[in-house]
Design a protein around this motif. Structure first.
Motif, mmCIF file in Angstrom:
data_model
loop_
_atom_site.group_PDB
_atom_site.id
_atom_site.type_symbol
_atom_site.label_atom_id
_atom_site.label_comp_id
_atom_site.label_asym_id
_atom_site.label_seq_id
_atom_site.Cartn_x
_atom_site.Cartn_y
_atom_site.Cartn_z
ATOM 1 N N PRO A 127 5.180 -20.368 15.923
ATOM 2 C CA PRO A 127 4.621 -19.180 16.574
ATOM 3 C C PRO A 127 5.024 -19.071 17.894
ATOM 4 C CG PRO A 127 3.022 -20.896 16.339
ATOM 5 C CD PRO A 127 4.185 -21.613 15.652
ATOM 6 N N SER A 128 4.497 -17.944 18.462
ATOM 7 C CA SER A 128 4.697 -17.756 20.003
ATOM 8 C C SER A 128 4.076 -18.750 20.845
ATOM 9 C CB SER A 128 4.205 -16.242 20.431
ATOM 10 O OG SER A 128 2.703 -16.448 20.395
ATOM 11 N N LEU A 129 4.601 -19.107 21.925
ATOM 12 C CA LEU A 129 3.985 -19.958 23.013
ATOM 13 C C LEU A 129 2.621 -19.513 23.294
ATOM 14 C CD1 LEU A 129 7.030 -20.420 25.124
ATOM 15 C CD2 LEU A 129 6.064 -21.932 23.741
ATOM 16 N N ASP A 130 2.072 -18.334 23.198
ATOM 17 C CA ASP A 130 0.770 -17.877 23.560
ATOM 18 C C ASP A 130 -0.228 -18.307 22.466
ATOM 19 O OD1 ASP A 130 1.013 -16.264 25.776
ATOM 20 O OD2 ASP A 130 2.002 -14.695 24.523
ATOM 21 N N LEU A 131 0.327 -18.367 21.059
ATOM 22 C CA LEU A 131 -0.461 -18.895 19.957
ATOM 23 C C LEU A 131 -0.380 -20.566 19.978
ATOM 24 C CD1 LEU A 131 0.465 -16.166 17.222
ATOM 25 C CD2 LEU A 131 -1.582 -16.716 18.248
ATOM 26 N N LEU A 132 0.625 -20.939 20.362
ATOM 27 C CA LEU A 132 0.727 -22.562 20.644
ATOM 28 C C LEU A 132 -0.321 -22.799 21.744
ATOM 29 C CD1 LEU A 132 4.387 -23.734 20.032
ATOM 30 C CD2 LEU A 132 2.540 -24.126 18.670
ATOM 31 N N ALA A 133 -0.354 -22.345 22.628
ATOM 32 C CA ALA A 133 -1.169 -22.543 23.780
ATOM 33 C C ALA A 133 -2.620 -22.521 23.362
ATOM 34 C CB ALA A 133 -0.899 -21.573 25.079
ATOM 35 N N ASP A 134 -2.872 -21.350 22.690
ATOM 36 C CA ASP A 134 -4.496 -21.106 22.116
ATOM 37 C C ASP A 134 -4.854 -22.055 21.178
ATOM 38 O OD1 ASP A 134 -6.656 -19.379 21.841
ATOM 39 O OD2 ASP A 134 -6.016 -18.990 19.944
ATOM 40 N N ARG A 135 -3.897 -22.623 20.144
ATOM 41 C CA ARG A 135 -4.318 -23.689 19.155
ATOM 42 C C ARG A 135 -4.430 -24.959 19.643
ATOM 43 N NH1 ARG A 135 -0.090 -21.358 14.386
ATOM 44 N NH2 ARG A 135 -1.161 -19.366 14.053
ATOM 45 N N ALA A 136 -3.567 -25.274 20.727
ATOM 46 C CA ALA A 136 -3.458 -26.780 21.318
ATOM 47 C C ALA A 136 -4.735 -26.828 22.657
ATOM 48 C CB ALA A 136 -2.157 -26.930 21.746
ATOM 49 N N GLU A 137 -5.138 -25.476 22.771
ATOM 50 C CA GLU A 137 -6.216 -25.472 23.999
ATOM 51 C C GLU A 137 -5.449 -25.708 25.294
ATOM 52 O OE1 GLU A 137 -9.654 -27.708 22.856
ATOM 53 O OE2 GLU A 137 -10.242 -26.776 20.941
ATOM 54 N N LEU A 138 -4.503 -25.137 25.357
ATOM 55 C CA LEU A 138 -3.717 -25.447 26.865
ATOM 56 C C LEU A 138 -3.996 -24.080 27.641
ATOM 57 C CD1 LEU A 138 -0.282 -26.923 25.436
ATOM 58 C CD2 LEU A 138 -2.038 -28.050 26.697
ATOM 59 N N PRO A 139 -3.745 -24.167 28.870
ATOM 60 C CA PRO A 139 -4.358 -23.117 29.665
ATOM 61 C C PRO A 139 -3.530 -21.718 29.448
ATOM 62 C CG PRO A 139 -3.535 -24.636 30.980
ATOM 63 C CD PRO A 139 -3.635 -25.435 29.619
ATOM 64 N N THR A 140 -2.279 -22.026 29.293
ATOM 65 C CA THR A 140 -1.132 -21.012 29.622
ATOM 66 C C THR A 140 0.093 -21.251 28.586
ATOM 67 O OG1 THR A 140 0.109 -21.821 31.174
ATOM 68 C CG2 THR A 140 -1.761 -20.493 32.184
ATOM 69 N N ARG A 141 0.651 -19.958 28.292
ATOM 70 C CA ARG A 141 1.896 -19.991 27.496
ATOM 71 C C ARG A 141 3.045 -21.065 28.407
ATOM 72 N NH1 ARG A 141 4.607 -15.495 25.764
ATOM 73 N NH2 ARG A 141 6.770 -16.686 26.043
ATOM 74 N N ASN A 142 3.004 -20.904 29.503
ATOM 75 C CA ASN A 142 4.087 -22.041 30.298
ATOM 76 C C ASN A 142 3.717 -23.381 29.963
ATOM 77 O OD1 ASN A 142 5.302 -19.745 31.294
ATOM 78 N ND2 ASN A 142 4.157 -19.804 33.166
ATOM 79 N N ALA A 143 2.303 -23.771 30.111
ATOM 80 C CA ALA A 143 1.715 -25.025 29.580
ATOM 81 C C ALA A 143 2.086 -25.306 28.410
ATOM 82 C CB ALA A 143 0.381 -25.368 29.903
ATOM 83 N N ALA A 144 2.198 -24.545 27.357
ATOM 84 C CA ALA A 144 2.691 -24.765 25.956
ATOM 85 C C ALA A 144 4.220 -25.233 25.987
ATOM 86 C CB ALA A 144 2.328 -23.686 25.039
ATOM 87 N N ASP A 145 4.894 -24.231 26.827
ATOM 88 C CA ASP A 145 6.345 -24.385 26.704
ATOM 89 C C ASP A 145 6.730 -25.791 27.281
ATOM 90 O OD1 ASP A 145 9.078 -23.599 26.710
ATOM 91 O OD2 ASP A 145 9.113 -23.384 28.801
ATOM 92 N N TYR A 146 6.099 -26.171 28.319
ATOM 93 C CA TYR A 146 6.397 -27.436 29.199
ATOM 94 C C TYR A 146 5.665 -28.657 28.167
ATOM 95 C CZ TYR A 146 5.373 -31.154 31.982
ATOM 96 O OH TYR A 146 5.392 -32.550 32.941
ATOM 97 N N ARG A 147 4.736 -28.650 27.512
ATOM 98 C CA ARG A 147 4.499 -29.608 26.791
ATOM 99 C C ARG A 147 5.558 -29.844 25.576
ATOM 100 N NH1 ARG A 147 1.533 -32.901 30.037
ATOM 101 N NH2 ARG A 147 0.123 -31.537 31.215
ATOM 102 N N LEU A 148 5.772 -28.726 24.930
ATOM 103 C CA LEU A 148 6.853 -28.431 23.852
ATOM 104 C C LEU A 148 7.995 -29.321 24.304
ATOM 105 C CD1 LEU A 148 7.447 -27.629 20.911
ATOM 106 C CD2 LEU A 148 8.022 -25.402 21.742
ATOM 107 N N ARG A 149 8.536 -29.056 25.396
ATOM 108 C CA ARG A 149 9.687 -29.667 25.973
ATOM 109 C C ARG A 149 9.621 -30.863 26.150
ATOM 110 N NH1 ARG A 149 10.798 -27.561 31.032
ATOM 111 N NH2 ARG A 149 8.988 -26.138 31.122
ATOM 112 N N LEU A 150 8.346 -31.282 26.628
ATOM 113 C CA LEU A 150 8.097 -32.903 26.716
ATOM 114 C C LEU A 150 8.328 -33.546 25.140
ATOM 115 C CD1 LEU A 150 5.113 -33.094 29.370
ATOM 116 C CD2 LEU A 150 7.828 -33.540 29.662
#
Length: 177
Positions: A127-150
């Motif tokens: 899904p979109s980074l916004d949905l990933l951030a929401d489901r993983a309880e991350l503060p922003t879409r940038n946080a989801a992108d960063y954690r996904l890259r890690l």
């Protein structure tokens, strides 16, 4: 009374809110890992730290895990603050013990990995980074992108493209064991 659609320069008031500059989250993480116990690592400069900034959230997570102290000092200009983390003495041994067992245990990447595992079991359409951030309880879409890259760099997941769609494949599930 007829009102024009343009601003009258004499009556216009402009205000720029507090501007804080943050170190890139990946750079902060590298510098924190290299830091010796007791060493300070600056993560932001400005008047205030945002609750939604990825870098500030990372520093708070380390503090909550007991890996560092959070400090701020007034800038030489007196207009803002230097925000930094100070690595705790116990953090060196604790971080090494945790990362030896599993490098993402207890970190936001572990929660994101669980979300991605559920997605992969249902077909893997990412899904979109916004949905990933929401489901993983991350503060922003940038946080989801960063954690996904890690997770990708750590060899936990692989993201592949098929046309306009992105799919996730789970390569390692060590965090969930």
């Amino acid at each position: 009374m007829i009102m024009s659609g343009r601003l009258d320069r004499d009556s216009a008031h402009y205000r720029i809110g507090p501007l804080t500059t943050y170190v890139d989250a990946a750079e902060l993480e590298r510098n924190f890992r290299r830091a010796r116990a007791g060493q300070r690592v600056t993560y932001a400069i400005g008047p205030a730290v945002s609750l939604t900034a990825t870098t500030a959230a990372l520093a708070r997570a380390w503090h909550d895990e007991g890996l560092c102290y959070l400090h701020r000092e007034r800038e030489a200009t007196g207009r803002g603050f230097l925000y930094f983390v100070q690595k705790r003495h116990a953090a060196t041994t604790k971080a090494n013990a945790v990362s030896a067992a599993c490098p993402i245990r207890g970190r936001p990447e572990e929660k994101l990995l669980h979300v991605l595992t559920d997605i992969a079991e249902r077909g893997g359409l990412l899904p979109s980074l916004d949905l990933l951030a929401d489901r993983a309880e991350l503060p922003t879409r940038n946080a989801a992108d960063y954690r996904l890259r890690l997770l990708v760099e750590g060899g936990f997941v692989q993201v592949r493209r098929e046309g306009v769609n992105r799919y996730v494949d789970i390569l390692r599930q060590e965090a969930s064991q």
